[in-house]
Motif scaffolding. Structure first.
Motif, mmCIF file in Angstrom:
data_model
loop_
_atom_site.group_PDB
_atom_site.id
_atom_site.type_symbol
_atom_site.label_atom_id
_atom_site.label_comp_id
_atom_site.label_asym_id
_atom_site.label_seq_id
_atom_site.Cartn_x
_atom_site.Cartn_y
_atom_site.Cartn_z
ATOM 1 N N PHE A 86 47.275 24.056 42.567
ATOM 2 C CA PHE A 86 46.780 23.172 41.506
ATOM 3 C C PHE A 86 46.168 23.972 40.360
ATOM 4 C CE2 PHE A 86 47.369 19.973 44.688
ATOM 5 C CZ PHE A 86 47.797 18.896 43.935
ATOM 6 N N VAL A 87 45.571 25.119 40.692
ATOM 7 C CA VAL A 87 45.072 25.988 39.621
ATOM 8 C C VAL A 87 46.243 26.402 38.726
ATOM 9 C CG1 VAL A 87 43.899 28.139 39.064
ATOM 10 C CG2 VAL A 87 43.208 26.852 41.063
ATOM 11 N N LEU A 135 49.028 24.796 38.349
ATOM 12 C CA LEU A 135 49.476 23.615 37.614
ATOM 13 C C LEU A 135 48.635 23.436 36.349
ATOM 14 C CD1 LEU A 135 51.343 21.136 37.707
ATOM 15 C CD2 LEU A 135 49.528 19.918 38.859
ATOM 16 N N ALA A 136 47.305 23.553 36.518
ATOM 17 C CA ALA A 136 46.423 23.404 35.363
ATOM 18 C C ALA A 136 46.724 24.477 34.326
ATOM 19 C CB ALA A 136 44.966 23.490 35.805
ATOM 20 N N ILE A 144 45.119 24.734 47.127
ATOM 21 C CA ILE A 144 44.364 24.455 45.903
ATOM 22 C C ILE A 144 44.812 25.393 44.787
ATOM 23 C CG2 ILE A 144 42.054 24.357 44.879
ATOM 24 C CD1 ILE A 144 42.403 22.198 46.822
ATOM 25 N N ILE A 145 45.186 26.622 45.154
ATOM 26 C CA ILE A 145 45.649 27.566 44.134
ATOM 27 C C ILE A 145 46.861 27.006 43.403
ATOM 28 C CG2 ILE A 145 46.850 29.772 43.881
ATOM 29 C CD1 ILE A 145 44.827 31.033 45.588
ATOM 30 N N HIS A 204 43.580 29.928 56.011
ATOM 31 C CA HIS A 204 43.313 29.760 54.583
ATOM 32 C C HIS A 204 44.290 28.804 53.928
ATOM 33 C CE1 HIS A 204 40.397 32.803 55.054
ATOM 34 N NE2 HIS A 204 41.272 33.725 55.351
ATOM 35 N N LEU A 205 44.733 27.821 54.684
ATOM 36 C CA LEU A 205 45.737 26.898 54.148
ATOM 37 C C LEU A 205 45.208 26.142 52.931
ATOM 38 C CD1 LEU A 205 48.463 25.549 54.424
ATOM 39 C CD2 LEU A 205 47.399 23.808 55.826
ATOM 40 N N LEU A 206 43.994 25.644 53.045
ATOM 41 C CA LEU A 206 43.491 24.783 51.975
ATOM 42 C C LEU A 206 43.305 25.540 50.659
ATOM 43 C CD1 LEU A 206 42.876 21.868 51.538
ATOM 44 C CD2 LEU A 206 40.504 22.346 52.012
ATOM 45 N N PRO A 207 42.631 26.714 50.667
ATOM 46 C CA PRO A 207 42.551 27.466 49.410
ATOM 47 C C PRO A 207 43.929 27.764 48.832
ATOM 48 C CG PRO A 207 41.143 28.479 51.057
ATOM 49 C CD PRO A 207 41.851 27.363 51.727
ATOM 50 N N LEU A 255 50.066 23.679 32.564
ATOM 51 C CA LEU A 255 49.821 22.547 31.657
ATOM 52 C C LEU A 255 49.107 23.039 30.401
ATOM 53 C CD1 LEU A 255 50.225 19.511 32.005
ATOM 54 C CD2 LEU A 255 47.890 19.363 32.803
#
Lengths: 478, 164
Positions: B146-147, B149-150, B143-144, B137-140, B153
């Motif tokens: 970046f979630v 980060l959003a 991606i989390i 599950h490296l990619l999810p 922000l």
């Protein structure tokens, strides 16, 4: 050289976009000069990324025990999202005067949402699908609330937040049913389970229906459409445009990936579900658009109507249906973004989104009026334009499956939509302007709008190249 | 024994979750939510997912809900008006729809045979969890980030008062 980079890594596109996002953060922090032009930086770098990505044509791989694939379909979808991204970044530039602060952060949120969309395009795993969807949704929570002193924008953000969280909950609940049955979140494992003799079709269908709640929220199809008019009206217009194209397309793309898993196993329920959804969505969207006074609300209802047309492709359930959906989405990309760009430029000059103020636009700015005219005609589906061919493909796919009444309903709705789109055209061309001042246009917006128009007319006249591309993409997932 | 414990905690989770919705004072809702989280953590323990249970208690009950309480007390929210959510014609549509959904859920759950997953770690130790996160599950997992980060922000932009 370009191909070397991509051979090095199957994730070149995703990593490239991530680097752009983080790089812009640093630029924003350290360089006052770059801070002013962050939009141009973002646009230029994304354009470069699109070129690199296009040069990787036919370089397909899968990674991470095939939970992430670069097949012809994901290539097509990522190009779709990158083009959308370029348009949105460009049109945000005309809207930035409305933000009192946080200009550069708005671009970053757009890029973050696009990163979610691009990972979504390649995922074949429910876990990654959910995380990508959350990335999109969280970015939109913020973008919709961006005009934070405007009560309408706050209302839009709050409604999107509450309903978005609720629909994510349903989606997750559905995924947990599917996972519990099949023991895997991977699409191919689930498909294998669904075709095995021990499969429990009823429970699987229930899980799929719950997933459809989450997806339906994104698509804006009828029982899940309640947020659309208010959010479309209150959100900053570039965010609305992005919602109406990027986020909506994301929902349909998920459904395209899911079609393979679920359609063969409960065809009857599938066809019944999507014909009903499509019919209600068509009627609701098109009738709702007629009395609207605000152009963003109006385009919101019309986007519900278009979700109805797109669902017709799934009601057909055939490969022709999927081709039609993809073609329609590409034509919708150019058409809808063109319309929203005109709305942005118009509101920049007049500070108004009311349809009444569009009176006499042809005298104030012939270029804007002509552009909006072509976009609206393409939305309605008038022959030489892209929207016509998309609708033609969809209706043909439905007729081939003997759903004649749905095809007739679709055709009737074209007539209804022609009526309300022409009402705006009448306002622009026949009515007298209250304020005869001309509307100034900067050259970059003119170029952008011309490209969108070229897309609308080009896709309407030369259908073959895109259609062949779509056919090969759909073949790759069958 | 196990089923007795399960039903005890399950009842706790469901009743407190309902109380979260039905209490009129936001502070009470949060306190009930703490209990819900506690019940969920106990259910995780029964599934041998000790690490997830601990995280559930520490992060949700410990950190997030305490923050909720702080915000509610600082904002000094009053008892919410009776008519705020619970009126309007939509409530008459909501009730039958919910009933249909519950009936459907009941029939589905009655015929389900969860086979569970043997591939995933159910021991719940941190090592196997970390192994899964950084391989399958490296990619999810990435991606989390970046979630987050959003989200960071977003909160900064929406809540900052004086922006230069």
């Amino acid at each position: 050289m370009m191909n070397f980079i991509s051979l090095l890594h199957p994730f070149s596109l995703e990593i490239g976009l991530a680097i752009i996002i983080l790089g812009l953060f640093f630029l924003d922090l350290f360089s006052v000069q770059a801070k002013k032009n962050i939009g141009s930086w973002a646009w230029g770098l994304t354009f470069l990324l699109l070129l690199i990505h296009l040069s990787n044509w036919k370089h397909f791989v899968s990674a991470l025990s095939s939970t992430y694939v670069h097949d012809a379909l994901s290539f097509l979808l990522s190009v779709f999202f990158l083009i959308t991204l370029l348009f949105i970044l460009a049109m945000s530039k005309s809207y930035r005067h409305r933000f009192e602060r946080g200009h550069s952060e708005f671009y970053m949120l757009i890029l973050l949402a696009s990163l979610g969309m691009i990972t979504l395009a390649s995922t074949t795993d429910f876990l990654l699908l959910f995380v990508s969807l959350e990335l999109i949704t969280v970015s939109f929570y913020v973008m919709n609330t961006y005009l934070r002193t405007d009560p309408k924008s706050i209302e839009a953000g709050l409604k999107y937040l509450v309903l978005g969280a609720l629909s994510s909950g349903f989606l997750l609940y559905g995924i947990s049913f599917i996972y519990g049955l099949s023991g895997s979140t991977h699409f191919s494992d689930i498909a294998r389970y669904a075709s095995s003799p021990e499969a429990n079709a009823k429970v699987l269908l229930f899980g799929f229906l719950l997933v459809m709640v989450g997806v339906g929220f994104k698509m804006g199809s009828v029982p899940f459409h309640f947020w659309i008019p208010d959010v479309y009206e209150g959100a900053p217009t570039p965010a609305t445009a992005f919602l109406s194209v990027g986020s909506k397309a994301a929902g349909f793309f998920i459904l395209i990936r899911l079609t393979n898993i679920f359609f063969p196993h409960f065809q009857n329920a599938w066809v019944l579900l999507f014909t009903l959804l499509s019919a209600i969505t068509l009627i609701y969207g098109n009738l709702g658009a007629i009395p609207q006074k605000n152009i963003k609300r109006f385009l919101g209802y019309s986007s519900i109507g278009h979700a109805g047309y797109l669902l017709m492709g799934f009601a057909a359930g055939s490969t022709q249906g999927l081709h039609a959906v993809l073609y329609y989405l590409f034509s919708y990309l150019f058409t809808n973004l063109c319309a929203f760009w005109v709305v942005i430029l118009f509101s920049k000059a007049t500070e108004s989104d009311e349809i009444a103020d569009y009176a006499g636009l042809s005298k104030r700015s012939p270029f804007l009026a002509a552009t909006l005219f072509i976009a609206l005609m393409s939305l309605a589906g008038v022959p030489p334009l892209a929207g016509f061919f998309g609708k033609f493909l969809l209706i043909r796919a439905v007729v081939e499956k003997n759903l004649i009444w749905l095809a007739v309903l679709g055709a009737l709705n074209v007539v209804v939509s022609l009526y309300y789109y022409l009402m705006i055209v009448k306002k622009m061309y026949i009515d007298e302007p209250q304020n005869p001042e001309t509307i100034p246009l900067d050259p970059s917006s003119k170029i952008g709008l011309s490209i969108a128009i070229a897309g609308i007319i080009g896709l309407g006249i030369f259908q073959a190249p895109l259609l062949q591309w779509i056919e090969s993409a759909v073949k790759s997932i069958l | 024994m196990e089923s007795v414990l399960f039903y005890t905690f399950a009842t706790l989770v469901v009743t407190t979750a309902l109380l979260v919705i039905f209490s009129n004072h936001p502070a009470y809702s949060v306190l009930y939510l703490v209990l819900t989280m506690f019940g969920l953590a106990s259910l995780y323990v029964m599934l041998h997912a000790y690490f997830v249970a601990a995280i559930q208690l520490m992060v949700y009950a410990g950190a997030i809900l305490v923050l909720f309480l702080f915000v509610i007390m600082l904002l000094n929210l009053e008892r919410e008006g009776e008519e705020s959510f619970r009126s309007g014609p939509s409530r008459w549509l909501a009730l039958p729809l919910t009933l249909v959904f519950l009936v459907e859920l009941y029939t589905v759950v009655m015929q389900i045979h969860i086979k569970g997953s043997k591939g995933l770690s159910v021991e719940g130790n941190t090592e196997s969890l970390g192994h899964l996160l950084f391989t399958q599950h490296l990619l999810p997992f990435e991606i989390i980030s970046f979630v987050l980060l959003a989200a960071i922000l977003g909160t900064t932009i929406l809540s900052k008062r004086n922006w230069k």
